[in-house]
Design an enzyme around this catalytic site. Structure first.
Site, PDB file in Angstrom:
ATOM      1  N   GLU A   5       0.873  -1.193   0.000  1.00  0.00           N
ATOM      2  CA  GLU A   5       0.000   0.000   0.000  1.00  0.00           C
ATOM      3  C   GLU A   5       0.895   1.223   0.000  1.00  0.00           C
ATOM      4  OE1 GLU A   5      -2.851   2.706   2.582  1.00  0.00           O
ATOM      5  OE2 GLU A   5      -3.339   0.586   2.883  1.00  0.00           O
ATOM      6  N   ASP A  10       2.425   2.355   3.778  1.00  0.00           N
ATOM      7  CA  ASP A  10       1.567   3.523   3.567  1.00  0.00           C
ATOM      8  C   ASP A  10       2.417   4.747   3.226  1.00  0.00           C
ATOM      9  OD1 ASP A  10      -0.780   4.886   3.205  1.00  0.00           O
ATOM     10  OD2 ASP A  10      -1.381   4.892   5.304  1.00  0.00           O
ATOM     11  N   HIS A  69      -9.243   0.970  -0.180  1.00  0.00           N
ATOM     12  CA  HIS A  69      -8.556   2.033   0.533  1.00  0.00           C
ATOM     13  C   HIS A  69      -9.590   3.008   1.082  1.00  0.00           C
ATOM     14  CE1 HIS A  69      -6.092   5.607   1.267  1.00  0.00           C
ATOM     15  NE2 HIS A  69      -5.103   4.744   1.435  1.00  0.00           N
ATOM     16  N   HIS A 119       1.858   4.777  -2.029  1.00  0.00           N
ATOM     17  CA  HIS A 119       1.081   5.706  -2.839  1.00  0.00           C
ATOM     18  C   HIS A 119       1.940   6.640  -3.690  1.00  0.00           C
ATOM     19  CE1 HIS A 119      -2.459   4.288  -0.864  1.00  0.00           C
ATOM     20  NE2 HIS A 119      -2.010   4.640   0.315  1.00  0.00           N
TER      21      HIS A 119
END
Length: 322
Positions: A13, A285, A161, A15
Site C-alpha cells: 500500500e 503507507d 482504501h 502511494h
C-alpha cells in the site's frame, strides 16, 4: 540489492499521485502540503534511494485518494485509462522495483470492470484499488457487482482504501473537532470507520456467495475489524438477524489485511490470532508513513522467522503473483 541473509520485502500500500489526474480534482480533494505532494509525485531516483535505504525490494504502487471515485462516469473512465497508462510506463522503467494496482472508474461500473481487465491483461497490474465511496455510494451496492465478477474471473484482488466519510457523517459526528483536529475525519478516525463499514457491508451483501473466489485487501491491520471480530460474528448470529450469517468465516476467507500505517505489536498479534498469518501482508503507507520504520519494526517484532517471511513477502507473492 537483495541480501540472501534476509527475506525479500514487498510493500503493497504505497502511494503516488499523478499530476495530470490531480489537475481535475475539486478544491479540497486530496489536499496535501507541498512537501508531501513532492514525495507522492516522485517515482524516480529519490524514491528508489529511499527504498534501498529502508531495505524494501518492491513497492506495489497505487494512486492516493480520491483517484477517480468522484467524477462522472465518462470523465472517470478517460482519466483512469490515461493515468494507468502513465503508471505502466513508470513500471516498465523499473520493473524489478515497482508493481501496481489500477485505479478504477467506479462511477461507471462496467467501465471499471473493463479497465481492471485491461490493466491486468495488457499492463501487467496486480489488481485494482478503490478509494472510499463512489459519489456517495458504498461498494457493496449491486451496481458495482460487474466489477467483482471481473475481478474473480481475473483472479486478482481489489484493495479497499479509505476515503473521507460522507459529508453528512462529518457534520453529525466530527464537525465539532475538525478545526482543532482535522485528522479526525481521515487517518485519526474517519478513514477507519468508513473503510471498516465498507468491509462489513460487503460481507453482509451476499457478494461472496455470488462470487466465492473474490478477494479484497484492507489496510491498517484490517481497519479494526480483527479486534472486533468475535463481537461482530456473535452479534450477527443472534436471533432477529437473517439466519446463516457466518461473518468470521466469510471475512477471513475473502479478506487480506496489511500493516500499512499501523506498526503496533499488539495489533499485529491480535490480527494474526484472528485472521491467521497467511492473511497478513506487509505495507508501509508511504509517503504518509516513512519507509524506514516498517522493516525495522518487523525485524524486532516477536514472530517466528517463517511467519516474518510470509508477512514480508510470501503472502504478497502468492496473492499478487509477484
Amino acid at each position: 540489492m537483495s541480501d540472501p541473509a534476509r527475506p525479500r520485502i514487498i510493500a503493497i500500500e504505497e502511494h503516488y499521485q499523478d499530476p495530470e489526474l490531480a489537475k481535475h480534482y475539486r478544491p479540497g480533494d486530496g489536499s496535501r502540503n507541498s512537501q508531501l505532494v513532492a514525495k507522492l509525485e516522485d517515482l524516480g531516483e529519490a524514491r528508489l534511494k529511499d527504498l534501498d535505504e529502508a531495505g524494501i525490494d518492491v513497492q506495489v504502487l497505487s494512486h492516493a485518494q480520491p483517484a477517480t471515485q468522484n467524477f462522472d462516469g465518462e470523465t472517470a473512465t478517460r482519466l483512469a485509462r490515461e493515468t494507468n497508462d502513465r503508471l505502466h510506463r513508470v513500471i516498465q522503467a523499473s520493473p524489478k522495483r515497482y508493481a501496481a494496482f489500477a485505479i478504477l472508474p467506479t462511477p461507471d461500473p462496467k467501465a471499471a470492470a473493463d479497465e481492471l481487465e485491461r490493466s491486468v491483461t495488457k499492463l501487467g497490474f496486480k489488481g485494482g484499488v478503490v478509494h472510499g465511496l463512489t459519489n456517495g455510494h458504498f461498494l457493496d451496492e449491486k451496481q458495482f457487482w460487474p466489477l467483482f465478477e471481473r475481478a474473480e474471473a481475473l483472479d486478482v484482488p481489489i484493495y479497499l482504501h479509505p476515503g473521507p466519510p460522507a459529508q453528512t457523517v462529518i457534520d453529525t459526528y466530527y464537525k465539532d473537532y475538525v478545526a482543532d483536529y482535522p485528522m479526525i475525519t481521515s487517518a485519526g478516525w474517519g478513514y477507519t470507520v468508513e473503510a471498516a463499514t465498507q468491509g462489513v457491508r460487503l460481507v453482509l451483501s451476499g457478494v461472496f456467495e455470488k462470487y466465492p473466489k473474490l478477494r479484497f485487501i484492507l489496510g491498517h491491520l484490517g481497519e479494526g475489524i480483527p479486534f472486533l471480530m468475535w463481537r461482530i460474528d456473535y452479534s450477527f448470529a443472534r436471533p432477529g438477524n437473517k439466519p446463516g450469517m457466518k461473518f468470521r468465516d466469510l471475512f477471513t476467507e475473502h479478506f487480506y489485511i496489511t500493516t500499512s500505517g499501523n506498526f503496533s505489536d499488539t495489533a499485529l498479534l491480535c490480527s494474526m490470532q484472528e485472521m491467521g498469518v497467511d492473511r497478513l501482508i506487509f505495507s508501509v503507507d508511504y509517503p504518509f508513513i516513512p519507509n524506514a520504520p516498517g522493516p525495522k519494526w518487523m525485524d524486532r517484532v516477536a514472530l517466528s522467522p517463517a511467519d516474518k517471511v510470509k508477512i514480508l513477502s510470501g503472502n504478497a507473492e502468492k496473492l499478487l503473483k509477484l
